[in-house]
Design a protein around this motif. Sequence first.
Motif, mmCIF file in Angstrom:
data_model
loop_
_atom_site.group_PDB
_atom_site.id
_atom_site.type_symbol
_atom_site.label_atom_id
_atom_site.label_comp_id
_atom_site.label_asym_id
_atom_site.label_seq_id
_atom_site.Cartn_x
_atom_site.Cartn_y
_atom_site.Cartn_z
ATOM 1 N N VAL A 215 9.110 -7.352 49.352
ATOM 2 C CA VAL A 215 10.209 -6.746 50.203
ATOM 3 C C VAL A 215 11.699 -7.305 49.780
ATOM 4 O O VAL A 215 12.507 -6.899 50.109
ATOM 5 N N GLN A 216 11.468 -8.427 49.256
ATOM 6 C CA GLN A 216 12.721 -9.485 48.869
ATOM 7 C C GLN A 216 13.717 -8.410 48.065
ATOM 8 O O GLN A 216 15.068 -8.452 48.466
ATOM 9 N N PRO A 217 13.272 -7.736 47.054
ATOM 10 C CA PRO A 217 14.332 -6.939 46.405
ATOM 11 C C PRO A 217 14.966 -5.890 47.440
ATOM 12 O O PRO A 217 16.206 -5.705 47.023
ATOM 13 N N PHE A 218 14.456 -5.439 48.311
ATOM 14 C CA PHE A 218 14.780 -4.465 49.125
ATOM 15 C C PHE A 218 15.791 -5.086 50.288
ATOM 16 O O PHE A 218 16.935 -4.517 50.517
ATOM 17 N N ILE A 219 15.497 -6.187 50.595
ATOM 18 C CA ILE A 219 16.419 -7.019 51.444
ATOM 19 C C ILE A 219 17.775 -7.172 50.766
ATOM 20 O O ILE A 219 18.907 -6.974 51.261
ATOM 21 N N TRP A 220 17.799 -7.833 49.383
ATOM 22 C CA TRP A 220 18.807 -8.203 48.761
ATOM 23 C C TRP A 220 19.637 -7.304 48.011
ATOM 24 O O TRP A 220 20.573 -7.362 47.311
ATOM 25 N N GLY A 221 18.837 -6.070 48.052
ATOM 26 C CA GLY A 221 19.617 -4.967 47.360
ATOM 27 C C GLY A 221 20.384 -3.824 48.423
ATOM 28 O O GLY A 221 21.087 -2.973 48.052
ATOM 29 N N ALA A 222 19.919 -4.343 49.790
ATOM 30 C CA ALA A 222 20.636 -3.361 50.778
ATOM 31 C C ALA A 222 22.090 -3.329 50.654
ATOM 32 O O ALA A 222 22.720 -2.252 50.909
ATOM 33 N N ALA A 223 22.901 -4.445 50.480
ATOM 34 C CA ALA A 223 24.109 -4.219 50.385
ATOM 35 C C ALA A 223 24.642 -3.521 49.499
ATOM 36 O O ALA A 223 25.900 -3.098 49.381
ATOM 37 N N ASP A 224 23.998 -2.789 48.543
ATOM 38 C CA ASP A 224 24.221 -1.909 47.363
ATOM 39 C C ASP A 224 24.199 -0.302 47.895
ATOM 40 O O ASP A 224 25.016 0.374 47.332
ATOM 41 N N ARG A 225 23.694 -0.349 49.073
ATOM 42 C CA ARG A 225 23.853 0.977 49.804
ATOM 43 C C ARG A 225 25.179 1.252 50.262
ATOM 44 O O ARG A 225 25.776 0.244 50.918
ATOM 45 N N PRO A 226 25.576 2.767 50.188
ATOM 46 C CA PRO A 226 26.868 3.031 50.615
ATOM 47 C C PRO A 226 26.944 2.824 52.239
ATOM 48 O O PRO A 226 25.812 3.106 53.107
ATOM 49 N N GLY A 227 27.835 2.291 52.738
ATOM 50 C CA GLY A 227 28.233 2.016 53.947
ATOM 51 C C GLY A 227 27.438 0.896 54.688
ATOM 52 O O GLY A 227 27.652 1.140 56.101
ATOM 53 N N VAL A 228 27.000 0.021 54.216
ATOM 54 C CA VAL A 228 26.057 -1.080 54.804
ATOM 55 C C VAL A 228 26.728 -1.733 55.633
ATOM 56 O O VAL A 228 26.635 -2.204 56.803
ATOM 57 N N VAL A 229 28.127 -2.294 55.285
ATOM 58 C CA VAL A 229 28.784 -3.252 56.078
ATOM 59 C C VAL A 229 29.268 -2.186 57.586
ATOM 60 O O VAL A 229 29.357 -2.790 58.648
#
Length: 869
Positions: A215-229
Amino acid sequence: MPGHALNADEARLAVVAASNALADFLRAHPESEPALTEDEDAGFARVRAAGPFQLNTAWKENLLRIAAADLTGAADLRATSDALSRLADAVLARGLDLAREEHPGPARLAVIAMGKTGAEELNYVSDVDVVFVAEGDLALATRQAARMIQIVGPATWPVDAGLRPEGRSGALVRTVESYTAYLKDWARTWEFQALLKARPAAGDLELGLEWLAAVQPFIWGAADRPGVVADIRDMRRKVADSVPAAERKYEIKLGPGGLRDIEFAVQLLQLVHGRGDPALRVRSTLEALDVLVAGGYLARRDGEDLADTYVFLRTVEHRLQLQRLLRTHRVPDGGEPLHHLARTLGYTTDEGFLAAWRAHATTARRLHEKLLYKPLLDAVTLVPTHELRMSESQAAGRLAVLGFDDPASALTHIKKLTAGVSRTATVQRALLPVVLHELADSPEPDRGLLAYRQVSDKLGSTPWYLRLLRDGGPAAVRLARLLGTSRYFTSLLLHVPQSLRYLSDNADLTPRPREELATGMRQAAARHQDATAAIGAVRAIRRRELIRIAAADLLGLLDDQAVGLALSDLTDAVLEAALEIASRGLADAPPMAVIGMGRLGGRETGYGSDADVVFVHSGETDAERRTAAKTVESVRTLLAAPTADPPLQIDLDLRPEGKGGAIAPSFAAYRRYYADRARLWERQALLRARPVAGDPGLAAAWTEFADGVRYRPGGLTEAERVEFRRVKARVDSERLPRGADPNGHTKLGRGGLVDIEWTAQLLQLEHGDAPGIRTTRTVPALEAAAAAGHLNAADLLSLREAWLFVSRVRNDMTLARGVPRDDLPRSGPELAALAQTLGYGDDTERFLNDYLRLTRRAHEAAQRIVYGA
């Protein structure tokens, strides 16, 4: 805390004073009193050996031990939370063992701790958040997991598996593959945020570690998703809104200034910056604050304040829950419950505790707003994760793709900025991904990066500089954009880089009013007896104000009319200060006024404009005339002298008799000239003239005189109309520079500024009595003529649109190149950069088409109005 010796009497007294629930337990189970001072291993051994009916007693005995160390000061908050979390691990492990005894079989089952349990931040009374991962017989694993929840929950803490995929409606147990498939296709931002705290806690720990790695790659790739902030900000608002309004002021967890404010801000920083920095991949809030500060993502003072506030709020939470071993985050609103809480926290009065709580809540809220909503976070998320983890050769290739013409030089600048282990280098490593991406979208990324390094070299050791870029709102993004867009701004800033403070707040980018500028310049000049030093102080203020105006202009905070007004006000203030300095100590100095002409008089000054002025005095003697001329020469010399600050060139060519006339005519001579010899174009020039500095009485008298010359009843005679057209035709045919494109010259070309200005001035000469037409500004004059019925709506639209657009183009060319320019670039990088600055992106053809269309329409309107064509 293992092996830590406690005084039994002190421990008992502390527990009894702080916790009614644990005191009751001690009275009911006196055999448990030795647990107050035993070591951790012994306490956990009883948990691991407990049957389903002994688990509650073993758990409470461990709570006794942990509370005693906490309340006597033998353990700090970190140690207390860590001990509680390890107790939860032991409880979960024993519960799973008991469940497996009831449901034996070969299924592999891992219990993953989430939330505060996963972060090892557990409270005395809290849900224990978990998810389950299994391999093999999933039905058996599900029975084991469900039974474990049934055993552990009633005996110790409630076990909550609601953070699993699809929540309570989802499968209780999943395989690693099923979990990752869900994360890939369905998970929402808050679910990645929750995974920040996940860790294997019980059961098959090897399987748990496999799951964690998956699951680590998903956690640290989450900020690449549009609108995460925006998602995380929105989630924090929803959490806060879930608390009834009447309860918020008592809430230390979910309310404003509560624990969630700190946790959300910290987790957002981790998600955004942890993509490229593995050091940030920690679970606990206090540890995350430590590494965020160490990595330069958070100011030391802010990190210390947040840590102090977090420890305070968590300690309050612990004392609240200890009292009755009930889950609560609400501070009592008074009475004995509040007295009890204050005493257990070491406060002698309720008000002392409440004052400390208010101060910490204010800190938490302030820093939450500062960190959660700082624009740098949004900018960082625009940088793809893979660009944060590149080798040098990969970085060079990526820089080329981003548009840097010289990647090798760019890499050299980057290395210099980030070399070493200093805090400056650390913060630069955090900032540069954003800076580079912003520069990549600018017209001149290479030049912008060089300028960024130059600014950083000058200010890198200044405490506020990097703090401003990291924490100062949009400052870093704005600085990169400006440095890559405008040579004019860059050249100004490099001499006074302290002015980049303006970039953090829009209020600091609001141009200062003329009177405020004049007062500041007057005060600055008064500190120096020497005229050169005095004018140096004035010119330094002018440079800073030019930086402010240029930045606001380029960032879209000012329109072109506002830019002209701001630059004109600034020039007025400079001329007033310069006239005062030049007049110091002069005998026989007559009253003088400075009359702004041309673009200055029209309050339409551009970045490359000279100051077209006429000096007028009321002296009558030869001595006064000589002193007036000396004053004018002094003003001109002081403002044009070569220094680090940009010069202000004074142009006196519009005075009576032009270059052959006196540089400082008397008012009497001025009046005689306009009565006897002035030509029509000189009357026309007065339409844009206004007093800008000097003696108020003389300025008022001059204005009254000028109005009688420029606004004559009845308008122009037929002979004057012929003369006006003749001079206009000469301007069109003779003044355009050799080789210039008549369709691409912003000043003298077809439909350019002169075309439009002469049209407005003809309407003023013809209709000087129309309401509102007696203005020195071009667009208001056109609008007044249209309102009076002397200009049709279509022509007004054509002339106004072209004037605004061409003025914008002309200013942007000066901002981009750093030197004045009137002719459009015909092709190549300069044209592309201009189109980009004007908002056309790479579409230079659309920009040129718009320019030609607007100027053609304006030229056609001007021809109809001036020539009747």
